[in-house]
Write a protein that holds these residues in place. Structure first.
Motif, PDB file in Angstrom:
ATOM      1  N   CYS A  53      43.953  40.183  36.895  1.00 21.47           N
ATOM      2  CA  CYS A  53      44.312  40.835  38.144  1.00 21.47           C
ATOM      3  C   CYS A  53      44.585  39.789  39.220  1.00 21.47           C
ATOM      4  O   CYS A  53      43.883  38.793  39.332  1.00 21.47           O
ATOM      5  N   HIS A  55      44.748  40.446  42.543  1.00 23.58           N
ATOM      6  CA  HIS A  55      44.350  40.865  43.881  1.00 23.58           C
ATOM      7  C   HIS A  55      43.373  39.896  44.546  1.00 23.58           C
ATOM      8  O   HIS A  55      42.625  39.185  43.883  1.00 23.58           O
ATOM      9  N   CYS A  57      40.417  39.699  45.579  1.00 19.24           N
ATOM     10  CA  CYS A  57      39.192  40.433  45.269  1.00 19.24           C
ATOM     11  C   CYS A  57      38.283  39.442  44.556  1.00 19.24           C
ATOM     12  O   CYS A  57      38.763  38.646  43.758  1.00 19.24           O
ATOM     13  N   ASP A  59      36.456  39.722  42.113  1.00 20.98           N
ATOM     14  CA  ASP A  59      36.189  39.955  40.689  1.00 20.98           C
ATOM     15  C   ASP A  59      37.177  39.281  39.733  1.00 20.98           C
ATOM     16  O   ASP A  59      36.799  38.888  38.635  1.00 20.98           O
ATOM     17  N   SER A  60      38.443  39.174  40.108  1.00 25.72           N
ATOM     18  CA  SER A  60      39.481  38.572  39.248  1.00 25.72           C
ATOM     19  C   SER A  60      39.332  39.012  37.785  1.00 25.72           C
ATOM     20  O   SER A  60      39.022  38.222  36.892  1.00 25.72           O
ATOM     21  N   CYS A  61      39.560  40.292  37.532  1.00 29.80           N
ATOM     22  CA  CYS A  61      39.323  40.874  36.207  1.00 29.80           C
ATOM     23  C   CYS A  61      40.354  40.442  35.169  1.00 29.80           C
ATOM     24  O   CYS A  61      41.552  40.398  35.445  1.00 29.80           O
ATOM     25  N   LEU A  88      38.519  47.941  34.382  1.00 35.08           N
ATOM     26  CA  LEU A  88      39.175  47.504  35.606  1.00 35.08           C
ATOM     27  C   LEU A  88      38.705  48.491  36.669  1.00 35.08           C
ATOM     28  O   LEU A  88      38.152  49.532  36.350  1.00 35.08           O
ATOM     29  N   CYS A  89      38.943  48.194  37.924  1.00 35.69           N
ATOM     30  CA  CYS A  89      38.465  49.136  38.927  1.00 35.69           C
ATOM     31  C   CYS A  89      39.423  50.318  39.042  1.00 35.69           C
ATOM     32  O   CYS A  89      40.535  50.305  38.522  1.00 35.69           O
ATOM     33  N   LYS A  91      41.235  51.182  41.377  1.00 42.75           N
ATOM     34  CA  LYS A  91      42.514  50.852  42.024  1.00 42.75           C
ATOM     35  C   LYS A  91      43.537  50.372  41.015  1.00 42.75           C
ATOM     36  O   LYS A  91      44.734  50.496  41.217  1.00 42.75           O
ATOM     37  N   MET A  92      43.063  49.749  39.952  1.00 37.14           N
ATOM     38  CA  MET A  92      43.970  49.013  39.072  1.00 37.14           C
ATOM     39  C   MET A  92      44.115  49.603  37.686  1.00 37.14           C
ATOM     40  O   MET A  92      44.904  49.108  36.885  1.00 37.14           O
ATOM     41  N   VAL A 225      33.155  45.268  42.692  1.00 34.38           N
ATOM     42  CA  VAL A 225      32.600  46.323  41.825  1.00 34.38           C
ATOM     43  C   VAL A 225      31.894  45.813  40.571  1.00 34.38           C
ATOM     44  O   VAL A 225      30.981  46.465  40.069  1.00 34.38           O
ATOM     45  N   HIS A 226      32.293  44.642  40.083  1.00 34.94           N
ATOM     46  CA  HIS A 226      31.652  44.169  38.849  1.00 34.94           C
ATOM     47  C   HIS A 226      30.315  43.481  39.096  1.00 34.94           C
ATOM     48  O   HIS A 226      29.604  43.157  38.139  1.00 34.94           O
ATOM     49  N   LEU A 625      43.667  48.205  48.227  1.00 35.79           N
ATOM     50  CA  LEU A 625      43.116  46.878  48.449  1.00 35.79           C
ATOM     51  C   LEU A 625      43.853  46.309  49.640  1.00 35.79           C
ATOM     52  O   LEU A 625      45.037  46.008  49.547  1.00 35.79           O
TER      53      LEU A 625
HETATM   54  S1  SF4 Z   1      37.949  44.871  40.708  1.00 37.11           S
HETATM   55 FE1  SF4 Z   1      39.988  45.800  40.687  1.00 37.11          FE
HETATM   56  S2  SF4 Z   1      41.141  44.775  42.317  1.00 37.11           S
HETATM   57 FE2  SF4 Z   1      39.319  43.534  41.882  1.00 37.11          FE
HETATM   58  S3  SF4 Z   1      40.038  42.043  40.390  1.00 37.11           S
HETATM   59 FE3  SF4 Z   1      39.159  43.747  39.233  1.00 37.11          FE
HETATM   60  S4  SF4 Z   1      40.885  45.075  38.757  1.00 37.11           S
HETATM   61 FE4  SF4 Z   1      41.527  43.690  40.411  1.00 37.11          FE
END
Ligand code: SF4
Ligand SMILES: Nc1nc2c(c(=O)[nH]1)N[C@H]1C(S)=C(S)[C@@H](COP(=O)(O)OP(=O)(O)OC[C@H]3O[C@@H](n4cnc5c(=O)[nH]c(N)nc54)[C@H](O)[C@@H]3O)O[C@H]1N2
Ligand SMILES: Nc1nc2c(c(=O)[nH]1)N[C@H]1C(S)=C(S)[C@@H](COP(=O)(O)OP(=O)(O)OC[C@H]3O[C@@H](n4cnc5c(=O)[nH]c(N)nc54)[C@H](O)[C@@H]3O)O[C@H]1N2
Ligand SMILES: [Mo]
Length: 730
Positions: A53, A55, A57, A59-61, A88-89, A91-92, A225-226, A625
């Motif tokens: 990801c 974004h 953010c 977390d960088s998933c 993933l969150c 949003k994504m 979120v993670h 986001l």
């Molecule tokens: S939590 Fe969502 S926005 Fe943040 S890196 Fe993971 S997928 Fe992307």
């Protein structure tokens, strides 16, 4: 352990100064059938491609894409990644549909045909558009100098290559103005770094060892979120969770104790806690003696922050201040999690400074899972080949001025900007929505003679002001390397599908424009794949066994950091003294006090009299986001319309009932929203969500139409939360 002098704190995001439409109903017709069923699980067959990801953010998933016949067949988390693998969150999870295949995506270059801001464009070829931009640019540089060009790129993609590598080379070669990229994290980083010399502290995974967890001005449930599942796991094992936030965020609601001070008063709260800790002898004298500087000065200083005084400043009960101080000092291992939430005010830097001292005062750093958790970008700064990332530094000849992004409106409209800004390149950001003082930003961008070039996926409210829009690829269509600022993994992003339409990576735009400008350096011939490979040319132990090829196969790798990770058990702070610096007399030269202190915000008399309510504008959205995705109908529906949170007392005083449509206004602008009466904010404070696009709202303004473009106390960041408003039934 990280060695401070090698800690490359040049993360572009923080310190590198170089730096409509509703479409849901049509979606099914325009998107490949395979995709509709698709977006969560990896299907059998097809080619598997790893990515990450993009974004802004923490977390960088890591994600995995299955590709069939050049189309995305499925998209989901890379289950192998222990930190982000679960999901993933929200949003994504449908990113391919929501962005890459969205029917509103820009797929050809566009040239403006209407007035600025009207959003009227016609298609133009890449070659013609680049030709026209380069001719205009050369003319402006001849007439006004290269500093009349302002690159306005931010962290809309966190990827190093599409984020900054090639654009930095382009603007360094040109000698354009530099952008002070300060809107996020600058103040927070400056505060912590003054004390600890670094932001890298406790690693996210180690929160499992913490027993007393304080989320200080961070909305983990939405913004990180993670980390949340780890916090919950820790709580199941007995940890207590405290949230300190002037707003009753989703995270605050889910905590064991929500402490709700007035906004911008955290520095006083932290100093008050120190007062109690020192007075009750709950501090760690041995740790203080060995690993800190200036305890005596700090002790004298906090004498002015007794609980009664702090209670007045923060509007908190004396008993709560005392109870929190005792719990924090005794609840071991104790962890304070900070991110950016409390930075956007004139006391923000000093708040980060004061809070960052607490773990050394109590010796929390001694224990696994004890200390301060902030950012992690220093891991990448050490581990990766940043000399390649920062190649542009050797390309800039001479000094250039820096324009602070927070002051974009002022820079574009003030007669004092010399030379005036004549060309604006916007990429990876949507400043009309996200920068403070929206109306001044718009006024600046409306100027006919300003050449505005925007690289984007959608015609955002910023892109509407462009003379030329160039279609950018999405993360499914280009190479990149994403070095996280919130966790311990490095990711390689591989393109999964061919670029849609005529979209091209940001890097390619800058390579092509460099050619038109006659910039012949080899740096402009380097392809993205080569750049990606070069970033991994490193022999740092954190990257042992992790090569480009490894990442191509797996997508992600965890930095091989020493275990257990106890960064400051033996001091080893990133400051020049190697100690945690409570007191710093050398700062006077920078106009900064030797100790953090609470200062009253110097509002004008008019602001105090006419605008009695303090306005918070925060990233409380769960489905957007910042302003990204706020144009996607699926996500708009999930998010719902914006509302103004107001206390019952303030509402009743103004005859406002729940759901009434109201006008929020001040000297900068106004916004029309329904009122939501409740306990989310305290008396005297109202709150609006940031991120909504003004063009999609009644009245055509969003939260930043109200915010001040003042600067915070440290780091050049924004003091946008220091904003006062009045509200009335509309
Ligand atoms: S939590 Fe969502 S926005 Fe943040 S890196 Fe993971 S997928 Fe992307
Ligand atoms: N869903 C979602 N996730 C996001 C984002 C998003 O827009 N939406 N944005 C991403 C970005 S760019 C970033 S930087 C991170 C930020 O993530 P966080 O660091 O969590 O920061 P914010 O969300 O800005 O604010 C967090 C909390 O700080 C509180 N706050 C505001 N002023 C003060 C104050 O003076 N003192 C204290 N103690 N608290 C205060 C706000 O009320 C808010 O609840 O989140 C990222 N994740
Ligand atoms: N009032 C208020 N204002 C705030 C904040 C707040 O809390 N309150 N938070 C601030 C914070 S912390 C931040 S980080 C900023 C964020 O503000 P911005 O940096 O403006 O972030 P976004 O709104 O997400 O806009 C990013 C844009 O980049 C585009 N983009 C994504 N990937 C690419 C790509 O590969 N190429 C190109 N060309 N474009 C791409 C997206 O389409 C999107 O339009 O907002 C700040 N503004
Ligand atoms: Mo941010």
């Amino acid at each position: 352990m990280p060695s401070p002098e090698k800690t490359n704190i040049t993360r572009r995001k923080f310190l590198d100064l170089g730096i409509k439409g509703y479409a849901g109903a049509q979606l099914a017709q325009t998107v490949p059938i395979t995709l509709i069923s698709a977006c969560a699980q990896i299907e059998q067959g097809g080619q598997t491609v790893h990515g990450v990801c993009y974004h802004d953010c923490p977390d960088s998933c890591s994600w995995t894409v299955t590709v069939r016949d050049g189309e995305v067949a499925s998209f989901g988390p890379n289950d192998q990644n222990p930190f982000t693998g679960g999901s993933l969150c929200n949003k994504m999870e449908k990113f391919p549909l929501d962005v890459t295949y969205h029917p509103d995506r820009i797929l050809t270059p566009l040239k403006r045909v209407g007035r600025k801001g009207a959003g009227e464009f016609e298609p133009i070829s890449w070659n013609q558009a680049l030709e026209e931009v380069s001719v205009k640019l050369k003319g402006l540089i001849t007439a006004y100098g290269a500093e009349s060009v302002l690159p306005f790129g931010y962290a809309g993609t966190q990827g190093l290559i599409q984020g900054s590598v090639m654009s930095n080379r382009f603007f360094a070669r040109m000698g354009s103005s530099l952008l002070g990229a300060t809107i996020c994290g600058s103040t927070a980083v400056a505060g912590n770094t003054l004390v600890n010399g670094q932001t890298l502290g406790v690693l996210p995974e180690d929160i499992l060892h913490s027993k007393y967890i304080v989320l200080w001005g961070t909305n983990t449930l939405h913004s990180n979120v993670h980390l949340w599942p780890l916090i919950q796991q820790s709580r199941r094992a007995g940890a207590r969770l405290i949230v300190i936030d002037p707003f009753e965020s989703a995270t605050a609601r889910a905590s064991d104790w929500h402490i709700q001070p007035m906004p911008g008063t955290d520095v006083a709260l932290a100093l008050g806690i120190m007062y109690v800790i020192i007075k009750e002898k709950l501090h760690d004298t041995d740790y203080i003696e060995k690993h800190t500087l200036g305890f005596e000065e700090l002790e004298r200083h906090v004498a002015g922050y007794d609980p009664e005084t702090v209670s007045q400043i923060c509007d908190l009960p004396v008993s709560a201040i005392k109870a929190f101080a005792r719990e924090y000092a005794r609840g071991r291992p104790s962890l304070i999690r900070i991110l950016v939430g409390m930075e956007h005010n004139r006391n923000g830097g000093d708040a980060f400074r004061a809070v960052s001292m607490l773990p050394s005062l109590t010796g929390a750093w001694r224990e696994h899972g004890g200390g301060l958790m902030h950012m992690t970008y220093e891991l990448a700064g050490q581990a990766l080949n940043y000399e390649r990332v920062n190649l542009h530094e050797s390309m800039r000849k001479g000094e250039s001025r820096t324009i602070n992004m927070v002051e974009l409106g002022k820079a574009l409209t003030s007669a004092g900007t010399d030379p005036p800004v004549k060309a604006l390149f916007v990429y990876n950001t949507n400043p009309v929505v996200t920068m403070p003082n929206q109306n001044l930003v718009r006024q600046g961008m409306e100027q006919e003679e300003l050449l505005t070039v925007v690289l984007e996926h959608f015609i955002t409210d910023t892109a509407k002001y462009a003379d030329y829009i160039f279609p950018a690829t999405t993360q499914l269509e280009h190479w990149d390397v994403v070095d996280s600022w919130g966790q311990t993994y490095i990711n390689l992003n591989q393109p999964a599908i061919p670029a849609r339409g005529e979209s091209r990576p940001n890097s390619e735009f800058f390579r092509l424009l460099a050619e038109k400008m006659g910039y012949t350096e080899a740096a402009f011939r380097e392809e993205d794949l080569e750049i990606a490979k070069s970033i991994f040319q490193t022999d740092h132990p954190y990257m042992e066994g992790v090569t480009f090829e490894y990442l191509r196969q797996h997508g992600w790798a965890r930095y091989k950091v020493p275990e257990p990770w106890l960064p400051h058990r033996e001091g080893n702070f990133g400051t020049t003294s190697g100690k945690c610096e409570f007191y710093n007399p050398g700062l006077a030269v920078q106009g900064v006090g030797p100790l953090p202190e609470y200062k009253k915000v110097p509002y004008s008399q008019t602001q105090i009299e006419n605008f009695p309510l303090q306005l918070l504008t925060i990233k409380s959205t769960r489905w957007f986001l910042n302003s990204s995705h706020a144009n996607v109908s699926r996500l708009q529906k999930a998010e719902g319309a914006p509302a103004l949170d107001i206390s019952r007392a303030d509402a009743e005083q103004r005859g406002i009932a729940d759901g009434d449509k109201i006008r929020v206004f001040n000297e900068n602008g106004e916004m029309l929203v329904p009122a939501r009466i409740g306990n989310r904010t305290r008396k005297g404070v109202v709150c609006l969500p940031q991120g909504f696009w003004p063009s999609l709202l009644e009245g055509g303004s969003s939260a930043n139409a109200l915010t001040n473009d003042w600067l915070a106390d440290l780091g050049g960041g924004s003091a946008l939360q220091d904003t006062r408003v009045e509200v009335e039934k509309s």
